[in-house]
Write a protein that holds these residues in place. Structure first.
Motif, mmCIF file in Angstrom:
data_model
loop_
_atom_site.group_PDB
_atom_site.id
_atom_site.type_symbol
_atom_site.label_atom_id
_atom_site.label_comp_id
_atom_site.label_asym_id
_atom_site.label_seq_id
_atom_site.Cartn_x
_atom_site.Cartn_y
_atom_site.Cartn_z
ATOM 1 N N TRP A 128 59.751 -2.353 46.400
ATOM 2 C CA TRP A 128 58.532 -2.125 46.250
ATOM 3 C C TRP A 128 57.733 -3.451 47.107
ATOM 4 N N VAL A 129 56.574 -2.990 47.489
ATOM 5 C CA VAL A 129 55.728 -3.901 48.262
ATOM 6 C C VAL A 129 54.340 -3.642 47.926
ATOM 7 N N TYR A 130 53.563 -4.706 47.621
ATOM 8 C CA TYR A 130 52.332 -4.735 47.341
ATOM 9 C C TYR A 130 51.450 -4.295 48.409
ATOM 10 N N ASP A 131 50.359 -3.405 48.439
ATOM 11 C CA ASP A 131 49.520 -3.048 49.506
ATOM 12 C C ASP A 131 48.022 -3.375 48.975
ATOM 13 N N ARG A 132 47.469 -4.464 49.836
ATOM 14 C CA ARG A 132 46.376 -5.107 49.265
ATOM 15 C C ARG A 132 45.146 -4.064 49.470
ATOM 16 N N GLY A 133 45.429 -3.268 50.390
ATOM 17 C CA GLY A 133 44.347 -2.401 50.941
ATOM 18 C C GLY A 133 44.284 -1.258 49.603
ATOM 19 N N SER A 134 45.069 -0.840 49.166
ATOM 20 C CA SER A 134 45.074 0.329 48.452
ATOM 21 C C SER A 134 45.368 -0.103 46.889
ATOM 22 N N ARG A 135 45.656 -1.250 46.937
ATOM 23 C CA ARG A 135 45.907 -2.073 45.502
ATOM 24 C C ARG A 135 47.057 -1.591 44.652
ATOM 25 N N THR A 136 48.051 -0.809 45.283
ATOM 26 C CA THR A 136 48.981 -0.228 44.689
ATOM 27 C C THR A 136 50.516 -0.802 45.175
ATOM 28 N N TYR A 137 51.387 -0.703 44.433
ATOM 29 C CA TYR A 137 52.884 -0.798 45.030
ATOM 30 C C TYR A 137 53.502 0.247 45.972
ATOM 31 N N VAL A 138 53.953 0.158 47.052
ATOM 32 C CA VAL A 138 54.500 1.100 47.760
ATOM 33 C C VAL A 138 56.261 1.081 47.651
ATOM 34 N N LYS A 139 56.590 2.110 47.507
ATOM 35 C CA LYS A 139 58.179 2.203 47.219
ATOM 36 C C LYS A 139 58.682 2.294 48.809
ATOM 37 N N VAL A 140 59.727 1.411 49.093
ATOM 38 C CA VAL A 140 60.025 1.464 50.295
ATOM 39 C C VAL A 140 61.790 1.526 50.335
ATOM 40 N N PRO A 141 62.576 1.929 51.413
ATOM 41 C CA PRO A 141 63.780 2.407 51.265
ATOM 42 C C PRO A 141 64.615 1.175 51.768
ATOM 43 N N TYR A 142 64.685 0.008 51.505
ATOM 44 C CA TYR A 142 65.115 -1.331 52.213
ATOM 45 C C TYR A 142 65.913 -2.164 51.051
ATOM 46 N N THR A 143 66.838 -2.750 51.383
ATOM 47 C CA THR A 143 67.674 -3.597 50.546
ATOM 48 C C THR A 143 66.967 -5.059 50.402
ATOM 49 N N GLU A 144 66.084 -5.456 51.142
ATOM 50 C CA GLU A 144 65.223 -6.501 51.086
ATOM 51 C C GLU A 144 63.921 -6.289 51.724
ATOM 52 N N VAL A 145 62.981 -6.940 51.025
ATOM 53 C CA VAL A 145 61.611 -6.772 51.339
ATOM 54 C C VAL A 145 60.724 -8.172 51.035
ATOM 55 N N ILE A 146 60.371 -8.928 52.067
ATOM 56 C CA ILE A 146 59.859 -10.233 52.346
ATOM 57 C C ILE A 146 58.466 -10.176 52.569
ATOM 58 N N PRO A 147 57.792 -10.161 51.721
ATOM 59 C CA PRO A 147 56.216 -9.888 52.267
ATOM 60 C C PRO A 147 55.619 -11.328 53.218
ATOM 61 N N SER A 148 54.697 -11.132 54.178
ATOM 62 C CA SER A 148 54.480 -12.038 54.837
ATOM 63 C C SER A 148 53.344 -12.868 53.864
ATOM 64 N N PRO A 149 52.887 -13.951 53.870
ATOM 65 C CA PRO A 149 51.852 -14.942 52.969
ATOM 66 C C PRO A 149 50.548 -14.113 53.085
ATOM 67 N N THR A 150 50.209 -13.519 54.154
ATOM 68 C CA THR A 150 49.096 -12.808 53.853
ATOM 69 C C THR A 150 48.988 -11.297 53.508
ATOM 70 N N GLY A 151 50.303 -10.975 53.039
ATOM 71 C CA GLY A 151 50.488 -9.899 52.588
ATOM 72 C C GLY A 151 50.030 -8.451 53.538
ATOM 73 N N GLN A 152 50.072 -8.585 54.954
ATOM 74 C CA GLN A 152 49.733 -7.871 55.655
ATOM 75 C C GLN A 152 51.159 -7.034 56.107
ATOM 76 N N ALA A 154 55.561 -7.204 56.008
ATOM 77 C CA ALA A 154 56.837 -7.606 55.155
ATOM 78 C C ALA A 154 58.011 -7.370 56.139
ATOM 79 N N LEU A 155 58.822 -8.373 56.020
ATOM 80 C CA LEU A 155 60.271 -8.338 56.886
ATOM 81 C C LEU A 155 61.002 -7.050 55.889
ATOM 82 N N VAL A 156 61.639 -6.229 56.516
ATOM 83 C CA VAL A 156 62.483 -5.448 55.645
ATOM 84 C C VAL A 156 64.005 -5.427 56.081
ATOM 85 N N PHE A 157 65.072 -5.312 55.415
ATOM 86 C CA PHE A 157 66.254 -5.256 55.787
ATOM 87 C C PHE A 157 66.946 -4.016 55.580
#
Lengths: 387, 177
Positions: A128-152, A154-157
């Motif tokens: 899951w990764v937080y979407d600042r625009g929609s203020r919701t958590y988005v489910k994503v199909p990856y084994t790693e999710v590393i958001p950038s400091p600005t939240g714009q 995310a690195l996904v594996f």
């Protein structure tokens, strides 16, 4: 049985047969006793908190709910905690949040930026990764999710194809920058720059020298830094991190230590633009990222050599003024995570673990634990970002 | 954990370390230090629960080892090397010339697999477990085990066939000289 089957069986048995005997009794007992001790401390602490809850929870209810997150941090002037009872005025338990109630706010202006299931049965992974625009958590199909400091971004594996991509969170699109790996096919995990526009990655060729690349998250353009690998950079357990917005850091390996059990003595710094050396930071161990420094730069969370994964849990809070470790962080097996420590005051930090986020003092005593959302029913790798 | 339990645990470790090391060593692709770390961490976990373990502790230890191996790799991957999709190219002139070289290629290919795929193959080929048994041990569906095994074997087969072809070519050239 075909030829591959028979050859593979031979190879696996041959490989297993090459294992050398090892005397693990003393180490297992030492480590096991520490686990038992840690569990007793945790049980005692939980019992103490439960007793106080009888008083604290009704008081909170009267005030209309959860206190402001920043109020829990103690502020910059708060004194280091000295015992578990020092902070028992904290709320004993928070209502279990859900992902539908907006960002999961924590002390110091932190929020849960992403979470990834650690033991999913799904080959592709679940995060899951937080979407600042929609203020919701988005489910994503990856084994790693590393958001950038600005939240714009995310690195996904992608665990199936073993590659990192850049997820544009608002647009839900992923690009897959090329990361040269020479003939080895290996690289360390990427580290976001403080401005969230680029990330650095260490390529680990089997033949030849390592390479550090700085890659633009938007364009995918990469810059290879020319480093002098004759210096005492890391050998195993190598990773690159950002010291500041223009400086990268690599662990400094003690040349006298073994390659497979390296001792680290701080970090080498070099320009993120050119790779030119910019000096060293001497520390009795290595730190995983700039986030490991307290805001006033007096304390730093260090992984001492024996804590390298997956052995031990000697993660110390080192005081650069007194030159001593003032406490050890609680809890999880394994070593310090580059993205597991988030300072929220000069004397308090948030530590993420598989199931909770804990507010911890300099002495390593847990002050408060924050439950993870109901949707995180299994162990998660949680990364925090600033709100 | 009282003195008697600690003594019993110590005897178990002395007696079974080598058997467990074989598993850890195969999982870690022949890295002795990583195998020792993996096993020691598993033993420590078992020690903390020793009074509650009934019967033969070895299956319990193996379960911890496999689980720790897969989850540890995922959690701490960013501190370590990440194997990528493509397998290492053998450095010239190590073109496989006989069956021992073929096994070396296979061993390198095995080491480059993602951890869950490697764990599935080790369970299947070292421990001789069925798909259902592997699924039960790893805590996933049999279908997941089957697909992981298929993916892993497909990758290995590609490498193996290429290496076999090179061996055949080398043999032919050698025979003609």
């Amino acid at each position: 049985m075909d030829r591959l089957d028979s050859q593979l069986r031979e190879v696996v048995h041959e490989l297993a047969g090459q294992a050398r005997s090892a005397d693990l009794v003393a180490g297992a007992l030492r480590q096991g006793r520490r686990r038992v001790h840690a569990r007793r401390v945790a049980v005692a602490f939980t019992a103490g908190v439960a007793a106080v809850a009888l008083v604290a929870v009704p008081a909170l209810a009267l005030r209309g709910g959860r206190p402001p997150a920043d109020a829990l941090s103690g502020g910059a002037s708060a004194r280091p905690s000295t015992s578990p009872t020092a902070h028992l005025s904290q709320p004993a338990s928070d209502p279990t949040p859900t992902l539908t109630t907006g960002p999961l706010a924590l002390p110091g202006g932190w929020i849960v930026g992403s979470a990834t299931e650690l033991n999913t049965n799904d080959e592709a992974g679940t995060g899951w990764v937080y979407d600042r625009g929609s203020r919701t958590y988005v489910k994503v199909p990856y084994t790693e999710v590393i958001p950038s400091p600005t939240g714009q971004y995310a690195l996904v594996f992608d665990g199936v194809r073993a590659r990192y991509g850049v997820l544009d969170i608002a647009h839900r699109t992923v690009t897959w920058p090329s990361i040269p790996t020479g003939k080895s096919g290996a690289y360390s995990a990427p580290a976001w720059s403080p401005d969230g526009r680029t990330f650095a990655v260490l390529s680990l060729p089997k033949y030849g020298t390592f390479s550090v690349y700085v890659i633009d998250a938007v364009t995918g353009q990469r810059r290879q830094l020319g480093l002098d690998w004759s210096r005492d950079y890391c050998s195993d357990f190598c990773f690159v991190s950002w010291y500041d917005s223009s400086t990268l850091a690599l662990p400094h390996a003690d040349p006298g230590s073994k390659a497979n059990a390296p001792a680290y003595n701080g970090m080498h710094l070099f320009s993120a633009a050119t790779g030119v050396p910019k000096g060293t930071v001497d520390l009795p161990g290595s730190y995983a990222s700039p986030a490991n420094w307290s805001p006033d730069h007096r304390y730093v969370v260090l992984a001492t050599p024996e804590s390298l994964p997956p052995v031990d849990n000697r993660i110390g809070v080192y005081d650069t003024q007194s030159h001593r470790v003032v406490g050890y962080l609680p809890g999880q097996s394994g070593a310090i995570d580059a993205l597991a420590v988030f300072w929220c005051a000069d004397d308090q930090m948030l530590i993420t673990s598989a199931t909770t986020v804990s507010l911890v003092g300099l002495d390593g005593v847990t002050i408060h634990q924050y439950p993870m959302p109901l949707e995180f029913s299994t162990e998660q790798w949680v990364i925090l970002v600033k709100q | 954990v009282d003195a008697a339990a600690e003594r019993e645990f110590t005897e178990f470790v002395i007696a079974r370390t080598h058997a467990l090391m074989r598993v850890a060593y195969a999982l870690t692709g022949g890295d002795q230090y990583a195998a020792e770390d993996l096993l020691q961490a598993a033993l420590a976990k078992a020690f903390a629960r020793w009074p509650h373990i009934r019967g033969d502790a070895e299956p319990y230890l193996k379960k911890i080892i496999y689980h720790d191996y897969v989850s540890w790799w995922r959690r701490w991957r960013h501190r370590r090397e990440t194997p990528v999709e493509f397998l290492p190219e053998p450095a010239s002139p190590t073109v496989p010339t006989d069956h021992s070289d073929l096994r070396l290629v296979l061993r390198e290919a095995l080491a480059s697999l993602p951890p869950r795929q490697r764990a599935v193959l080790v369970l299947r080929y070292l421990e001789d477990l069925s798909t259902d048994e592997v699924a039960a041990l790893l805590g996933c569906r049999p279908g997941t085990v089957a697909s992981q095994a298929n993916r892993a074997l497909a990758k290995l087969r590609t490498q193996f066939v290429e290496a076999s072809q090179q061996t055949a070519d080398t043999t032919t050239i050698g025979a003609g000289q």
